[in-house]
Design a protein around this motif. Structure first.
Motif, PDB file in Angstrom:
ATOM      1  N   LYS A 420       0.826  -1.207   0.000  1.00 34.34           N
ATOM      2  CA  LYS A 420       0.000   0.000   0.000  1.00 34.34           C
ATOM      3  C   LYS A 420       0.858   1.254   0.000  1.00 34.34           C
ATOM      4  O   LYS A 420       0.574   2.221  -0.724  1.00 34.34           O
ATOM      5  CB  LYS A 420      -0.932  -0.012   1.215  1.00 34.34           C
ATOM      6  CG  LYS A 420      -1.879   1.180   1.286  1.00 34.34           C
ATOM      7  CD  LYS A 420      -2.792   1.077   2.495  1.00 34.34           C
ATOM      8  CE  LYS A 420      -3.731   2.272   2.570  1.00 34.34           C
ATOM      9  NZ  LYS A 420      -4.630   2.193   3.769  1.00 34.34           N
ATOM     10  N   GLU A 421       1.923   1.271   0.819  1.00 30.86           N
ATOM     11  CA  GLU A 421       2.822   2.427   0.850  1.00 30.86           C
ATOM     12  C   GLU A 421       3.551   2.584  -0.480  1.00 30.86           C
ATOM     13  O   GLU A 421       3.768   3.697  -0.959  1.00 30.86           O
ATOM     14  CB  GLU A 421       3.827   2.275   1.992  1.00 30.86           C
ATOM     15  CG  GLU A 421       3.342   2.835   3.318  1.00 30.86           C
ATOM     16  CD  GLU A 421       3.136   4.336   3.247  1.00 30.86           C
ATOM     17  OE1 GLU A 421       4.121   5.082   3.224  1.00 30.86           O
ATOM     18  OE2 GLU A 421       1.974   4.770   3.197  1.00 30.86           O
ATOM     19  N   GLN A 422       3.940   1.483  -1.065  1.00 30.48           N
ATOM     20  CA  GLN A 422       4.592   1.542  -2.373  1.00 30.48           C
ATOM     21  C   GLN A 422       3.675   2.177  -3.410  1.00 30.48           C
ATOM     22  O   GLN A 422       4.090   3.074  -4.159  1.00 30.48           O
ATOM     23  CB  GLN A 422       4.991   0.126  -2.817  1.00 30.48           C
ATOM     24  CG  GLN A 422       5.681   0.072  -4.179  1.00 30.48           C
ATOM     25  CD  GLN A 422       5.700  -1.342  -4.737  1.00 30.48           C
ATOM     26  OE1 GLN A 422       4.668  -2.021  -4.759  1.00 30.48           O
ATOM     27  NE2 GLN A 422       6.872  -1.794  -5.162  1.00 30.48           N
ATOM     28  N   GLN A 423       2.433   1.729  -3.433  1.00 29.87           N
ATOM     29  CA  GLN A 423       1.455   2.282  -4.371  1.00 29.87           C
ATOM     30  C   GLN A 423       1.270   3.768  -4.140  1.00 29.87           C
ATOM     31  O   GLN A 423       1.223   4.571  -5.080  1.00 29.87           O
ATOM     32  CB  GLN A 423       0.106   1.558  -4.207  1.00 29.87           C
ATOM     33  CG  GLN A 423       0.114   0.093  -4.574  1.00 29.87           C
ATOM     34  CD  GLN A 423      -0.183  -0.123  -6.055  1.00 29.87           C
ATOM     35  OE1 GLN A 423      -0.229   0.820  -6.827  1.00 29.87           O
ATOM     36  NE2 GLN A 423      -0.364  -1.372  -6.432  1.00 29.87           N
ATOM     37  N   SER A 424       1.176   4.181  -2.870  1.00 28.89           N
ATOM     38  CA  SER A 424       0.923   5.578  -2.534  1.00 28.89           C
ATOM     39  C   SER A 424       2.090   6.464  -2.952  1.00 28.89           C
ATOM     40  O   SER A 424       1.898   7.555  -3.501  1.00 28.89           O
ATOM     41  CB  SER A 424       0.659   5.705  -1.032  1.00 28.89           C
ATOM     42  OG  SER A 424       0.427   7.044  -0.668  1.00 28.89           O
ATOM     43  N   TRP A 425       3.319   6.005  -2.693  1.00 29.62           N
ATOM     44  CA  TRP A 425       4.492   6.798  -3.068  1.00 29.62           C
ATOM     45  C   TRP A 425       4.633   6.910  -4.585  1.00 29.62           C
ATOM     46  O   TRP A 425       4.925   7.998  -5.113  1.00 29.62           O
ATOM     47  CB  TRP A 425       5.758   6.183  -2.470  1.00 29.62           C
ATOM     48  CG  TRP A 425       6.069   6.657  -1.082  1.00 29.62           C
ATOM     49  CD1 TRP A 425       5.984   5.937   0.075  1.00 29.62           C
ATOM     50  CD2 TRP A 425       6.524   7.960  -0.707  1.00 29.62           C
ATOM     51  NE1 TRP A 425       6.347   6.702   1.153  1.00 29.62           N
ATOM     52  CE2 TRP A 425       6.695   7.953   0.704  1.00 29.62           C
ATOM     53  CE3 TRP A 425       6.802   9.130  -1.397  1.00 29.62           C
ATOM     54  CZ2 TRP A 425       7.126   9.074   1.412  1.00 29.62           C
ATOM     55  CZ3 TRP A 425       7.233  10.252  -0.691  1.00 29.62           C
ATOM     56  CH2 TRP A 425       7.388  10.220   0.685  1.00 29.62           C
ATOM     57  N   VAL A 426       4.442   5.824  -5.293  1.00 34.83           N
ATOM     58  CA  VAL A 426       4.553   5.861  -6.758  1.00 34.83           C
ATOM     59  C   VAL A 426       3.513   6.807  -7.347  1.00 34.83           C
ATOM     60  O   VAL A 426       3.810   7.585  -8.262  1.00 34.83           O
ATOM     61  CB  VAL A 426       4.406   4.441  -7.350  1.00 34.83           C
ATOM     62  CG1 VAL A 426       4.259   4.500  -8.880  1.00 34.83           C
ATOM     63  CG2 VAL A 426       5.597   3.585  -6.969  1.00 34.83           C
ATOM     64  N   GLN A 427       2.303   6.785  -6.814  1.00 38.33           N
ATOM     65  CA  GLN A 427       1.263   7.688  -7.295  1.00 38.33           C
ATOM     66  C   GLN A 427       1.640   9.140  -7.046  1.00 38.33           C
ATOM     67  O   GLN A 427       1.504   9.990  -7.946  1.00 38.33           O
ATOM     68  CB  GLN A 427      -0.070   7.364  -6.613  1.00 38.33           C
ATOM     69  CG  GLN A 427      -1.213   8.259  -7.062  1.00 38.33           C
ATOM     70  CD  GLN A 427      -2.519   7.922  -6.372  1.00 38.33           C
ATOM     71  OE1 GLN A 427      -2.620   6.920  -5.651  1.00 38.33           O
ATOM     72  NE2 GLN A 427      -3.531   8.750  -6.567  1.00 38.33           N
ATOM     73  N   ALA A 428       2.130   9.436  -5.847  1.00 39.02           N
ATOM     74  CA  ALA A 428       2.514  10.818  -5.520  1.00 39.02           C
ATOM     75  C   ALA A 428       3.673  11.294  -6.388  1.00 39.02           C
ATOM     76  O   ALA A 428       3.677  12.429  -6.883  1.00 39.02           O
ATOM     77  CB  ALA A 428       2.876  10.922  -4.038  1.00 39.02           C
ATOM     78  N   LEU A 429       4.657  10.441  -6.587  1.00 40.49           N
ATOM     79  CA  LEU A 429       5.805  10.812  -7.411  1.00 40.49           C
ATOM     80  C   LEU A 429       5.394  11.020  -8.871  1.00 40.49           C
ATOM     81  O   LEU A 429       5.870  11.946  -9.540  1.00 40.49           O
ATOM     82  CB  LEU A 429       6.884   9.735  -7.306  1.00 40.49           C
ATOM     83  CG  LEU A 429       7.564   9.611  -5.934  1.00 40.49           C
ATOM     84  CD1 LEU A 429       8.382   8.326  -5.841  1.00 40.49           C
ATOM     85  CD2 LEU A 429       8.447  10.822  -5.650  1.00 40.49           C
ATOM     86  N   ASN A 430       4.525  10.172  -9.364  1.00 38.06           N
ATOM     87  CA  ASN A 430       4.067  10.310 -10.754  1.00 38.06           C
ATOM     88  C   ASN A 430       3.279  11.597 -10.966  1.00 38.06           C
ATOM     89  O   ASN A 430       3.322  12.188 -12.053  1.00 38.06           O
ATOM     90  CB  ASN A 430       3.217   9.102 -11.159  1.00 38.06           C
ATOM     91  CG  ASN A 430       4.061   7.973 -11.729  1.00 38.06           C
ATOM     92  OD1 ASN A 430       5.041   8.219 -12.427  1.00 38.06           O
ATOM     93  ND2 ASN A 430       3.683   6.741 -11.434  1.00 38.06           N
ATOM     94  N   GLU A 431       2.542  12.030  -9.949  1.00 37.78           N
ATOM     95  CA  GLU A 431       1.801  13.285 -10.066  1.00 37.78           C
ATOM     96  C   GLU A 431       2.759  14.454 -10.258  1.00 37.78           C
ATOM     97  O   GLU A 431       2.483  15.373 -11.034  1.00 37.78           O
ATOM     98  CB  GLU A 431       0.943  13.499  -8.813  1.00 37.78           C
ATOM     99  CG  GLU A 431      -0.271  12.579  -8.728  1.00 37.78           C
ATOM    100  CD  GLU A 431      -1.078  12.816  -7.476  1.00 37.78           C
ATOM    101  OE1 GLU A 431      -0.730  13.750  -6.714  1.00 37.78           O
ATOM    102  OE2 GLU A 431      -2.055  12.076  -7.237  1.00 37.78           O
TER     103      GLU A 431
END
Length: 452
Positions: A420-431
């Protein structure tokens, strides 16, 4: 009764009886006026006339009878239910379907003195403003007069009054923001009515705000009182070790400041974190004040000073562009593991903060200085992020959910504790990577490259 025509208009009335019960009268208008009376005692009904007999005597066209039992309790419950349904219908109308104060997607409460529909969280704040706001849940009984008041008011009407003159720099919190921001926004609107008239809100006197705040020491980690001075003309925020100190301990340019409320991290409900550049490094200052109004006013005074500074620095920029340059909440924070530039060192746990295009990492969340920073450009400039680590990655990482950040200079290898943390960080970085770079971003990128 299936052969009866559509019921004719009828009038209902209830009168008490000497026996402690009451009589229910139903009148219908036809060729001849007939009546049916029934006496209730408690929940029991005794027929004074048989509906079938009345129907035969009066004729189906004249009777208009309803063959069901109604008690006063049933009638009162129906009245309240109808009012609740009316309130729920009003809450679904455009403008009323989101909280008037924080924008939450569901309105389950309403203030029947202000005429606004609000969420459950904001309703708790309104209950502390009893002299100004009295609230009910939509599931509560509602009086007809209260419903009529809400019909003629609502969120848009209230906004036109209580938010008529909100300065563009003033931070308007959402449901994601902390309690002190949301509470002081609500108090400013309804209790102090700061935005009902132009320039009623005063954050600075002659362009200066001065006062004391509790500041955490860089080395001793203790919170001590310090005097702060914010100058719009100079575009600076200074703090002094003593009340009568002549030389400031630190001078901070307002254009380098980011400010974000961090109550959990600081351990105080009014905790404010200020991040700025000092000697080519990122510096954190942790503050609080006992009074919520005071700390929120400091926060908005900094935003006001920033807005005025950027208006001069970028005279052709529209207000919306300037607001985006001002203080912003951190996009994401949390622990990850990272390895060094050789990618053979051991992975170490670090606290990461994503602030605009800067990904900073600290040994501890309350450290004054970042141990390192990563500049994040855009995908069109050679920046990217992917899940997982390169094949054959060495190191004693304990967290298995990897992230690789690609930059023109080097790649950064990180790991997260959970998927879940991995998904959240990747989403934030991609934004961040998906946004085009401004000229100021390009200048910041050049600075990072030169420093490295």
């Amino acid at each position: 009764m299936s052969g009866l025509p559509v019921p004719l208009p009828r009038t209902l009335s209830i009168e008490p009886t000497t026996g402690g019960g009451f009589v229910f009268y139903e009148f219908t208008e036809a060729k001849e006026t007939r009546s049916l009376s029934s006496e209730f005692t408690g929940d029991k009904r005794s027929n004074l006339e048989d509906p079938r007999e009345v129907s035969e005597a009066c004729g189906r066209e004249d009777a208009g009878l309803v063959a069901h039992t109604v008690t006063p309790h049933d009638m009162e419950g129906t009245k309240e239910t109808d009012h609740r349904q009316a309130m729920k219908a009003l809450a679904q109308q455009a403008g009323n379907d989101t909280c008037a104060d924080c924008g939450a997607a569901e309105t389950t409460w309403a203030s029947y003195t202000l005429g606004v529909f609000i969420c459950t969280n904001c309703s708790g704040i309104h209950q502390n403003l009893y002299e100004h706001s009295q609230v009910k849940c939509l599931e509560d009984p509602w009086e007809a007069a209260e419903v009529q008041f809400m019909e003629t008011h609502g969120n848009e009407v209230a906004k036109s009054k209580f938010e008529a003159h909100v300065p563009i720099y003033y931070y308007q919190p959402t449901h994601r923001d902390c309690q002190v921001l949301r509470e002081e926004w609500i108090r400013a609107k309804y209790e102090r009515e700061d935005f009902t008239q132009p320039d009623k809100l005063t954050l600075c006197t002659n362009g200066v705000r001065e006062g004391t705040l509790w500041k955490r020491g860089r080395d001793n980690k203790q919170f001590l009182i310090r005097r702060f001075v914010l100058s719009e003309r100079e575009g600076t925020l200074k703090y002094f070790k003593t009340q009568d100190g002549k030389e400031p301990k630190c001078v901070i340019k307002v254009d380098s400041i980011n400010a974000s409320f961090q109550p959990s991290k600081i351990g105080n409900p009014n905790g404010l974190q200020i991040t700025h550049r000092k000697d080519s490094k990122t510096r954190n200052i942790f503050l609080y004040h006992e009074d919520g109004e005071e700390i929120v006013n400091w926060f908005n005074a900094i935003r006001m000073a920033q807005f005025n500074y950027f208006k001069v620095a970028f005279p052709t920029a529209v207000d919306k562009e300037i607001v985006h340059r001002m203080t912003q909440n951190f996009l994401k924070e949390g622990y990850m593991e990272k390895t060094g530039p050789k990618q053979t060192e051991g992975f170490r746990k670090r606290w990461f903060t994503l602030d605009h295009r800067r990904l900073m990492y600290f040994k501890n969340p309350m450290d004054a200085f970042a141990k390192g920073e990563v500049f994040l450009g855009s995908t069109s400039h050679g920046y990217n992020v992917k899940k997982g680590l390169p094949e054959g990655t060495q190191g004693n990482f304990t967290w298995r959910h990897g992230i690789t950040i690609f930059t023109p200079e080097r790649n950064y290898l990180l790991t997260c504790e959970t998927d879940k943390e991995q998904q959240s960080w990747v989403q934030a970085l991609n934004e961040v990577l998906g946004k085009p770079m401004t000229p100021q971003d390009c200048a910041a990128e050049a600075y990072f490259r030169h420093r490295s």
